[in-house]
Design a protein around this motif. Structure first.
Motif, PDB file in Angstrom:
ATOM      1  N   PHE A 238       0.643  -1.201   0.116  1.00  0.00           N
ATOM      2  CA  PHE A 238       0.181  -0.209  -0.090  1.00  0.00           C
ATOM      3  C   PHE A 238       0.702   1.362   0.177  1.00  0.00           C
ATOM      4  O   PHE A 238       0.335   2.180   0.142  1.00  0.00           O
ATOM      5  CB  PHE A 238      -0.891  -0.041   1.364  1.00  0.00           C
ATOM      6  N   ALA A 239       2.143   1.014  -0.151  1.00  0.00           N
ATOM      7  CA  ALA A 239       3.242   2.396   0.016  1.00  0.00           C
ATOM      8  C   ALA A 239       2.795   3.168  -0.996  1.00  0.00           C
ATOM      9  O   ALA A 239       2.658   4.542  -0.740  1.00  0.00           O
ATOM     10  CB  ALA A 239       4.611   2.018  -0.043  1.00  0.00           C
ATOM     11  N   ALA A 240       2.486   2.933  -2.149  1.00  0.00           N
ATOM     12  CA  ALA A 240       2.147   4.031  -3.132  1.00  0.00           C
ATOM     13  C   ALA A 240       1.022   4.932  -2.839  1.00  0.00           C
ATOM     14  O   ALA A 240       0.709   6.003  -3.326  1.00  0.00           O
ATOM     15  CB  ALA A 240       1.893   3.350  -4.820  1.00  0.00           C
ATOM     16  N   ASP A 241      -0.004   4.208  -2.286  1.00  0.00           N
ATOM     17  CA  ASP A 241      -1.217   5.014  -1.867  1.00  0.00           C
ATOM     18  C   ASP A 241      -1.325   5.538  -0.688  1.00  0.00           C
ATOM     19  O   ASP A 241      -2.261   6.501  -0.038  1.00  0.00           O
ATOM     20  CB  ASP A 241      -2.448   3.979  -2.070  1.00  0.00           C
ATOM     21  N   LEU A 242      -0.188   5.091   0.095  1.00  0.00           N
ATOM     22  CA  LEU A 242      -0.396   5.807   1.743  1.00  0.00           C
ATOM     23  C   LEU A 242      -0.336   7.096   1.701  1.00  0.00           C
ATOM     24  O   LEU A 242      -1.023   7.701   2.648  1.00  0.00           O
ATOM     25  CB  LEU A 242       0.816   5.155   2.524  1.00  0.00           C
TER      26      LEU A 242
END
Length: 275
Positions: A238-242
């Motif tokens: 989920f790093a890209a959307d965090l």
């Protein structure tokens, strides 16, 4: 007129799972993505629709700011910080399993993004917040699974419990409540009110002096909490959307986050709900 199925009634008359509720600025809070997930679970893929009736820019302004060091002294070149406010009106419609309309509800909300260094990000955050809040308000008309009970002073217990229009059947909701229990409800508590807003934290001031003190009062705890949050995001991919989700949830970018916010975000992600 089409009716709800037994399994649908069973879900709708059940209390909301506490795992779907988190604390946000001192109030009980549900995520917009989770509301959409529950709409799919109850009404099916294509079983609901969301229509934006209005999306208006209410206010927009900018100011020149500078970053500050640990002692509160400004340094570096000034930058333009944007504050944007949008107002949204949304219509939520749900359908029976045969495709016929069950009902629709309109509601509105205002969303803002304060002191953002990117003009585009400020608009994006503000309009998405307004649309998400409007959707959540529409969905409360569907009862406890969509946050209605939270208006009862943050209660996670069911406040609907039965509907005279949908009497229990053997394949429907298993509840002892009935219209005979009209006087069995506990006293109604007032709706929670939004806390008084604190002085806005300006974007770009990513220093210990600009954050509430961590439990042990040092920057090490904040950095550890920040690293832990990113580790959790990477674990669930989920790093890209965090960054966007963090800003939507806490009202400011990750760079302005506090130790407790990073810890809460990590706990929610590892528990199956994203901050």
């Amino acid at each position: 007129m089409s009716t709800l199925t037994g399994p649908q009634l069973k879900v709708l008359l059940a209390p909301v799972s506490p795992q779907r509720v988190s604390a946000f600025r001192g109030l009980a809070h549900m995520e917009a993505w989770d509301i959409r997930r529950q709409l799919i679970r109850v009404f099916g893929f294509g079983g609901y629709s969301i229509r934006t009736l209005a999306l208006d820019l209410v206010a927009e302004h900018s100011e020149q700011l500078r970053k500050k060091d640990d002692d509160g002294r400004p340094y570096g070149d000034s930058y333009t910080a944007w504050t944007v406010v949008y107002r949204a009106q949304v219509r939520l419609t749900v359908y029976a399993t045969d495709g016929r309309r069950l009902g629709s509800w309109d509601d509105g909300a205002v969303g803002d993004a304060a002191h953002q260094p990117s003009h585009g990000d400020a608009h994006d955050m503000a309009l998405k917040t307004a649309l998400s809040q409007a959707l959540k308000r529409c969905a409360t008309n569907l009862g406890d699974q969509f946050g209605l009970s939270l208006y009862d002073d943050g209660s996670r217990g069911a406040v609907v419990r039965w509907s005279a229009a949908h009497p229990p059947r053997t394949d429907a909701a298993t509840t002892s409540s009935s219209p005979a229990d009209l006087n069995a409800d506990p006293p109604v508590r007032p709706e929670p009110t939004s806390p008084q807003p604190a002085e806005a934290t300006r974007a770009g001031r990513d220093t210990v002096a600009e954050h509430p003190a961590s439990p042990n009062g040092d920057a090490v705890a904040r950095e550890a909490a920040l690293a832990g949050m990113w580790d959790a995001a990477r674990q669930i991919q989920f790093a890209a959307d965090l960054p966007t989700q963090f800003a939507d949830t806490f009202g400011h970018p990750v760079a302005e986050g506090t130790t407790s916010e990073f810890q809460q975000a990590r706990a929610l992600m590892l528990g199956g709900a994203v901050a």
